[in-house]
Scaffold this active site. Structure first.
Site, PDB file in Angstrom:
ATOM      1  N   ARG A  77      12.262   2.556  29.248  1.00  0.00           N
ATOM      2  CA  ARG A  77      12.851   1.191  29.642  1.00  0.00           C
ATOM      3  C   ARG A  77      11.803   0.437  30.350  1.00  0.00           C
ATOM      4  O   ARG A  77      11.723  -0.722  30.361  1.00  0.00           O
ATOM      5  CB  ARG A  77      13.931   1.205  30.602  1.00  0.00           C
ATOM      6  CG  ARG A  77      14.965   2.022  29.849  1.00  0.00           C
ATOM      7  CD  ARG A  77      16.216   1.993  30.681  1.00  0.00           C
ATOM      8  NE  ARG A  77      16.324   2.213  32.052  1.00  0.00           N
ATOM      9  CZ  ARG A  77      17.506   2.268  32.631  1.00  0.00           C
ATOM     10  NH1 ARG A  77      18.661   1.970  32.444  1.00  0.00           N
ATOM     11  NH2 ARG A  77      17.193   2.461  34.101  1.00  0.00           N
ATOM     12  N   GLU A 114      13.038  16.947  37.988  1.00  0.00           N
ATOM     13  CA  GLU A 114      14.028  17.742  38.812  1.00  0.00           C
ATOM     14  C   GLU A 114      14.465  18.925  37.791  1.00  0.00           C
ATOM     15  O   GLU A 114      14.915  19.845  38.327  1.00  0.00           O
ATOM     16  CB  GLU A 114      15.204  16.800  39.157  1.00  0.00           C
ATOM     17  CG  GLU A 114      15.036  15.606  39.900  1.00  0.00           C
ATOM     18  CD  GLU A 114      14.326  14.529  39.065  1.00  0.00           C
ATOM     19  OE1 GLU A 114      14.963  14.080  37.956  1.00  0.00           O
ATOM     20  OE2 GLU A 114      13.491  13.760  39.675  1.00  0.00           O
TER      21      GLU A 114
END
Length: 188
Positions: A77, A114
């Protein structure tokens, strides 16, 4: 590197606060996407609104007018905003891609997610010393942008600054990135 005349302060419009408020209102929060417990920021309604999109692009680059030669957009994005920012400022565009997406990567840097490890890479199409404005859509934990900074150093480029559409303040990305030139348009 000589200053790109189209990135001078006089050629950059001042971001309109009413338009930015409208732009922020167009960012939708989608709970539990892409996984349970994640609050996803959907920017597609903002992209669909021409004046809101223009206001956000102007706000992303305004603090850096006259300080950059190249706009680097982070996959995926970040490409959307970086492409518009490069066009608006007359600067060159550098895609910072995930591993394996470029036909001739000059450098790559890995970083922790993560949930694993990822790699970003870029070409070396610009002269060493080029001043690069990094643009991404969201600053969360900062891993991707930290890797992008390291990638720019490895390629011999100077980071002129980092500009992000939306910062999720509770996730500590600002502190992790530790970039005094960090600019974010919206915050949570």
């Amino acid at each position: 590197m000589p200053e790109n005349p189209s990135t001078s302060a006089s050629s950059q419009p001042t971001p309109n606060s009413a338009a930015l408020q409208r732009a922020e209102s167009l960012i939708l929060e989608v709970p539990d996407y892409p996984a349970a417990g994640i609050l996803f920021r959907d920017i597609t309604p903002l992209l669909a609104d021409g004046p809101a999109f223009r206001a956000t692009v102007d706000a992303l680059i305004a603090p850096f007018a006259g300080t950059f030669d190249v706009v680097a957009g982070l996959e995926a994005r970040g490409f959307l905003f970086a492409s518009a920012a490069a066009y608006a400022s007359g600067a060159g565009l550098m895609p910072v891609r995930k591993a394996g997406k470029l036909p001739r990567p000059a450098a790559q840097v890995d970083y922790a997610l993560e949930y694993g490890v990822a790699v970003v890479e870029a070409h070396d199409d610009f002269p060493r010393g080029s001043r690069v404005l990094l643009i991404d859509d969201v600053l969360a934990t900062g891993g991707t942008l930290i890797a992008a900074h390291a990638l720019m150093r490895e390629l011999g480029y100077e980071v002129a600054g980092t500009s992000v559409l939306f910062e999720i303040e509770d996730l500590g990305g600002r502190a992790a990135l530790n970039d005094p030139q960090l600019h974010t348009v919206f915050h949570s």
